[in-house]
Design a protein around this motif. Structure first.
Motif, PDB file in Angstrom:
ATOM      1  N   UNK A 164       0.792  -1.233   0.000  1.00  0.00           N
ATOM      2  CA  UNK A 164       0.000   0.000   0.000  1.00  0.00           C
ATOM      3  C   UNK A 164       0.823   1.281   0.000  1.00  0.00           C
ATOM      4  N   UNK A 165       2.075   1.109  -0.348  1.00  0.00           N
ATOM      5  CA  UNK A 165       3.001   2.232  -0.420  1.00  0.00           C
ATOM      6  C   UNK A 165       2.423   3.391  -1.215  1.00  0.00           C
ATOM      7  N   UNK A 166       2.630   4.629  -0.692  1.00  0.00           N
ATOM      8  CA  UNK A 166       2.208   5.842  -1.401  1.00  0.00           C
ATOM      9  C   UNK A 166       0.733   5.791  -1.787  1.00  0.00           C
ATOM     10  N   UNK A 167      -0.071   5.148  -1.006  1.00  0.00           N
ATOM     11  CA  UNK A 167      -1.512   5.028  -1.280  1.00  0.00           C
ATOM     12  C   UNK A 167      -1.787   4.457  -2.656  1.00  0.00           C
TER      13      UNK A 167
END
Lengths: 107, 107
Positions: free
Chosen positions: A90-93
């Motif tokens: 879920x990095x950086x949305x």
DNA sequence: GCATTAATTCCATAATATTCGAAATATGGA
DNA sequence: TCCATATTTCGAATATTATGGAATTAATGC
């Protein structure tokens, strides 16, 4: 992977002796290694090594198999991959991000 | 990445509060987050949060930037990538290994 | 059964990390 | 300058983790 498992795994790797043991097993690959040879390689007393192997085992990062008088320990590559994935999930949305992960291997 | 740095980073992530803080920042991306909003999100007392932010900062996993009265904290993606790479480096003595790393993002 | 080799568990000691209220510091605006 | 807000540092109690010698368990072969 559950948060608890991630913390156990990180704790296991957050110690010089255990990190070295784990790295040794990652490099060793499918052949694995016995406590005897690990103790020799890393110059650790048997009791200390055993304590750390149990921690890594408990964290699910390594596996154990008896072969006669020896125990063979091996890195658990699936668990290692799951651990790495947890950090970036879920990095950086979900936005595009383009720094390469620079993994040297696809274990 | 040096062994010492890896251990610092792993130690930093080996704690529920810090892992949550770091994951929050990883998801937040370039916008980052302030201690105030993090404290609200995770229901942590300011002093406790500050202690953990310092640990993560010290481990090089996050960065800090002042903006007026606020401090903005951001995940350091390069450091995260270096940490992941350390674990897999020289895996299986360089032999081919084909389990996918399953990283959900290339930060 | 007994000796041998391999590895683990026990245990006491020593070292390190975590918590958070209260006090201190930094910033910006009236 | 003085006040309000944002955040960190201090400090002392508490809890967790690491070390390694000695004793113990496990497997094998004679």
């Amino acid at each position: 992977m559950e948060e608890d498992a991630v913390i156990k795994a990180m704790s296991a790797l957050a110690h010089a002796n255990r990190l070295r043991i784990f790295r040794l097993l990652v490099v060793a690959g499918g052949a694995g290694a016995t406590p005897g040879t690990i103790a020799d390689s890393l110059a650790l007393p048997a009791a200390t090594l055993s304590f750390h192997l149990k921690e890594l085992l408990n964290a699910g990062l390594i596996g154990q198999q008896r072969q006669g008088r020896n125990l063979i320990y091996r890195a658990d590559y699936a668990q290692m991959g799951a651990l790495l994935a947890y950090l970036t999930d879920n990095c950086c949305q979900g936005e595009a991000c383009d720094q390469p992960a620079a993994l040297s291997c696809q274990c």
